[in-house]
Design an enzyme around this catalytic site. Structure first.
Site, PDB file in Angstrom:
ATOM      1  N   ASP A 190       0.857  -1.183   0.000  1.00  9.14           N
ATOM      2  CA  ASP A 190       0.000   0.000   0.000  1.00  9.14           C
ATOM      3  C   ASP A 190       0.893   1.231   0.000  1.00  9.14           C
ATOM      4  O   ASP A 190       2.096   1.140   0.274  1.00  9.14           O
ATOM      5  CB  ASP A 190      -0.863   0.007   1.270  1.00  9.14           C
ATOM      6  CG  ASP A 190      -2.033  -0.947   1.163  1.00  9.14           C
ATOM      7  OD1 ASP A 190      -2.745  -0.903   0.159  1.00  9.14           O
ATOM      8  OD2 ASP A 190      -2.224  -1.752   2.102  1.00  9.14           O
ATOM      9  N   ARG A 194      -0.781  -1.164  -8.828  1.00  9.76           N
ATOM     10  CA  ARG A 194      -2.150  -0.798  -8.434  1.00  9.76           C
ATOM     11  C   ARG A 194      -2.295   0.727  -8.523  1.00  9.76           C
ATOM     12  O   ARG A 194      -1.591   1.471  -7.838  1.00  9.76           O
ATOM     13  CB  ARG A 194      -2.420  -1.263  -7.005  1.00  9.76           C
ATOM     14  CG  ARG A 194      -3.831  -0.913  -6.519  1.00  9.76           C
ATOM     15  CD  ARG A 194      -3.959  -1.037  -5.027  1.00  9.76           C
ATOM     16  NE  ARG A 194      -4.070  -2.405  -4.566  1.00  9.76           N
ATOM     17  CZ  ARG A 194      -3.636  -2.817  -3.372  1.00  9.76           C
ATOM     18  NH1 ARG A 194      -3.015  -1.978  -2.556  1.00  9.76           N
ATOM     19  NH2 ARG A 194      -3.786  -4.065  -2.999  1.00  9.76           N
TER      20      ARG A 194
END
Ligand code: FDA
Length: 308
Positions: free
Chosen positions: A134, A184
């Site tokens: 992340d 991502r």
């Protein structure tokens, strides 16, 4: 205004009242799959039964010292072990937040976070699961990208999250979007300064589309992480035009947000992954979401104060 309320909600006394309040827990349960592994596993099974892939975000406790980072590392490793026991590893991605592993604790913390992330990504890979980093606020972007560059030497399928809102992201994709690398793409959840980021929603959307085009035209594996209907439609069109194989990109959405749309994408043959947060840090996760979505503040207050 919502910032002030969220700060108030983070105070110890309010926090204690909130976490033990069943109405608040009910409200949060829409977006967070509980506190313990025994809570999240049935949720994962039910998503997988519906034809979805899953990404699990372990919400560890805030890190003030290396001991906390060690505790969180153990949380990630326990998660991977249970994914194996439950035969879920092959459809799972583990989402790793380096701040939970000590990234913000100076040089020792950074070194620990890298080693811990290495252990976790190796464990995930040995189990047949994927792992993706992340991305937190801009003060940690370089350190996170640096750690990821180290990790992919050994485990090239380790994914990275990039934020379209940052000016640097579009330029940086030239180096990131290597063959087979999982990238991502998100809009970005942090309000950064104008010098470093787009602040206007329309500009962020345009930047998202530019980044998406670059990724779709590269040999990287784009992970299209958005709930924005227009961006999803553009991504579908880009996939169609590029003739990409269905295993060379994914759609990803947060658990509880537009679940029917994610199902629709899976039903028509796209890889669609639900991003499922769980863990002891659920209350802070929910509060972070409130800063971004002030519309939910009223709902939260009504639940906390018992006015349904
Ligand atoms: P947008 O904010 O325009 O939302 C489109 C619509 O979706 C809204 O109108 C609303 O209906 C719905 N919606 C979106 N988010 C919602 C929510 N939380 N609750 C209720 N409804 C919601 N960010 C980051 O900075 N670092 C990271 O590592 C990640 N990781 C990540 C993984 C995955 C899988 C996703 C989907 C998102 C992230 N994000 C993130 C968050 C991301 O940056 C962004 O803040 C949110 O996805 C919201 O942006 P959208 O693209 O959905 O558009």
């Amino acid at each position: 205004m919502s910032d002030l309320l969220v700060r108030w909600a983070g105070r110890d006394r309010v926090r204690r009242a909130a976490v033990s309040n069943p109405a608040v827990r009910d409200l949060v349960a829409r977006y967070v799959a509980g506190e313990r592994l025994d809570d999240v596993l049935p949720v994962l099974h039910s998503l997988v039964d519906k034809g979805l892939l899953v990404s699990v975000e372990y919400l560890g406790l805030p890190v003030a010292a290396l001991a906390d980072a060690r505790t969180n590392q153990a949380g990630y490793l326990d998660l991977i072990a249970r994914l194996v026991d439950e035969d879920l590893a092959g459809v799972s991605e583990v989402s790793i937040r380096l701040s939970l592993l000590g990234l913000d604790l100076g040089r020792d913390g950074e070194a620990f976070a890298l080693e811990a992330a290495r252990r976790i990504t190796r464990a995930a890979s040995n189990a047949g699961a994927l792992a993706t980093l992340d991305m937190d606020g801009i003060e940690t972007t370089d350190a996170t990208l640096g750690a990821w560059t180290e990790l992919i030497q050994d485990l090239p399928r380790t994914g990275i999250t990039v934020q379209a809102e940052l000016h640097r992201t579009e330029r940086g994709l030239a180096n990131l979007a290597m063959p087979g690398v999982r990238v991502r793409l998100v809009k970005g959840a942090f309000q950064e300064s104008r010098a470093q980021a787009f602040r206007n929603g329309h500009e962020i959307d345009l930047a998202y589309v530019r980044c998406l085009r670059r990724l779709m035209n590269s040999q990287a594996v784009p992970l299209v992480a958005t709930h924005d209907p227009r961006l999803v439609a553009i991504a579908e069109e880009l996939v169609r035009r590029s003739g990409r194989a269905s295993d060379s990109y994914e759609f990803q959405m947060l658990y509880g947000v537009r679940p029917l749309e994610l199902r629709r994408l899976a039903d028509i043959g796209h890889q669609a992954r639900s991003y499922v947060p769980f863990g002891p840090g659920w209350y802070d996760y929910y509060l972070r979401g409130l800063v971004e979505r002030p519309a939910n503040v009223a709902l939260f207050l009504r639940s906390l104060l018992g006015k349904r």
